[in-house]
Write a protein that holds these residues in place. Structure first.
Motif, PDB file in Angstrom:
ATOM      1  N   UNK A   3     -22.845  32.943  96.362  1.00 52.15           N
ATOM      2  CA  UNK A   3     -21.950  32.321  96.900  1.00 52.15           C
ATOM      3  C   UNK A   3     -21.782  32.693  98.330  1.00 52.15           C
ATOM      4  N   UNK A   4     -21.639  31.951  99.312  1.00 53.31           N
ATOM      5  CA  UNK A   4     -21.668  32.239 100.636  1.00 53.31           C
ATOM      6  C   UNK A   4     -20.059  32.003 101.132  1.00 53.31           C
ATOM      7  N   UNK A   5     -19.481  31.911 102.273  1.00 52.66           N
ATOM      8  CA  UNK A   5     -18.101  31.971 102.671  1.00 52.66           C
ATOM      9  C   UNK A   5     -17.750  30.446 102.635  1.00 52.66           C
ATOM     10  N   UNK A   6     -18.771  29.365 102.427  1.00 55.48           N
ATOM     11  CA  UNK A   6     -18.092  28.139 102.493  1.00 55.48           C
ATOM     12  C   UNK A   6     -17.780  27.642 100.996  1.00 55.48           C
ATOM     13  N   UNK A   7     -16.334  26.947 100.865  1.00 55.52           N
ATOM     14  CA  UNK A   7     -15.895  26.735  99.783  1.00 55.52           C
ATOM     15  C   UNK A   7     -16.784  25.709  99.045  1.00 55.52           C
ATOM     16  N   UNK A 201     -26.306  24.395  98.680  1.00 52.50           N
ATOM     17  CA  UNK A 201     -26.044  23.335  97.575  1.00 52.50           C
ATOM     18  C   UNK A 201     -24.454  23.071  97.486  1.00 52.50           C
ATOM     19  N   UNK A 202     -24.182  22.008  97.711  1.00 53.60           N
ATOM     20  CA  UNK A 202     -22.483  21.897  97.759  1.00 53.60           C
ATOM     21  C   UNK A 202     -22.026  21.139  96.458  1.00 53.60           C
ATOM     22  N   UNK A 203     -21.303  22.153  95.687  1.00 52.01           N
ATOM     23  CA  UNK A 203     -20.718  21.624  94.330  1.00 52.01           C
ATOM     24  C   UNK A 203     -19.562  20.712  94.551  1.00 52.01           C
ATOM     25  N   UNK A 204     -19.528  19.644  93.362  1.00 51.32           N
ATOM     26  CA  UNK A 204     -18.666  18.719  93.376  1.00 51.32           C
ATOM     27  C   UNK A 204     -17.113  19.126  93.309  1.00 51.32           C
ATOM     28  N   UNK A 205     -16.941  20.299  92.576  1.00 47.74           N
ATOM     29  CA  UNK A 205     -15.781  20.989  92.602  1.00 47.74           C
ATOM     30  C   UNK A 205     -15.747  22.432  92.256  1.00 47.74           C
ATOM     31  N   UNK A 206     -14.866  23.022  93.003  1.00 42.97           N
ATOM     32  CA  UNK A 206     -14.892  24.524  92.993  1.00 42.97           C
ATOM     33  C   UNK A 206     -14.943  25.270  91.668  1.00 42.97           C
TER      34      UNK A 206
END
Length: 217
Positions: A3-7, A201-206
């Motif tokens: 994980x990084x700091x971006x939601x 990678x940006x996930x579609x839902x946290x």
């Protein structure tokens, strides 16, 4: 995968099977990098495509590191060192003291208020619409006779300096498309072309972040 700091964002790297230390040179490019945590293999365009195809991944983009020579105001009376450029992501919240990047930054740029002052703009509002230049050296290495190119941007917004010391604290934000063009100019034909240290990678839902990390691994 971490994980990084971006939601909803995760950083993907490839752990190398090689031990840390000297690596055999490859004519095909730089394929591994030594880090404080050990050696990692670089990712390529096939890896990026594979990550984009994983269930739960909304989007993915590679690290597009550039090595700017400097950033300057339009007449280049003020030239400042610049070590970090990040791509603008509307999902990330910043505090803007003037202007707004909108949904898509396009050919614009967001600069920190600290850099705004150093570039000679009297106020944050005065900076909006002004032209700034980021100058890159071809190949990224300052050697005699090296070609260089200035990339021009219109200031769309001025943001407060981040209090977090991470990639998000980059003093300059540009669109992913502009960053891709800058990276291509600087590194096409070098060992860094098509090799990336990490992919975000940006996930579609946290709620799906942990599952996506398992899918990637």
């Amino acid at each position: 995968v971490s994980n990084n700091v971006k939601p909803r964002h995760i950083m993907v790297t490839k752990v190398s099977k090689q031990a840390s230390g000297p690596t055999e040179y490859s004519e095909t490019g730089k394929t591994s990098i030594d880090t404080a945590e050990g050696k990692i293999d670089t990712l390529d365009k096939k890896d990026v495509a594979a990550i984009r195809g994983i269930s739960g991944v909304e989007s993915a983009y590679p690290s597009l590191g550039t090595t700017p020579l400097y950033i300057a105001n339009n007449n280049e009376q003020k030239k400042l060192e610049l070590s970090t450029i990040d791509n603008y992501d509307k999902a990330i919240t910043h505090v803007y003291v003037a202007g707004s990047p909108g949904d898509a930054l396009g050919e614009g740029i967001v600069i920190s208020d600290e850099y705004r002052k150093a570039l000679g703009f009297k106020s944050a509002q005065d900076a909006i619409g002004q032209t700034v230049k980021i100058v890159l050296l071809k190949g990224g290495i300052p050697v005699p006779g090296a070609a260089k190119q200035a990339f021009e941007f219109s200031v769309r917004a001025v943001m407060e300096k981040s209090k977090i010391s991470t990639a998000v604290s980059a003093p300059v934000l540009v669109s992913l498309q502009r960053l891709e063009r800058m990276h291509e100019y600087q590194y096409t034909g070098t060992q860094y072309e098509g090799n990336y240290m990490y992919v975000t990678a940006k996930v579609n839902n946290k709620k799906n972040v942990d599952q996506v990390k398992k899918n990637i691994q």
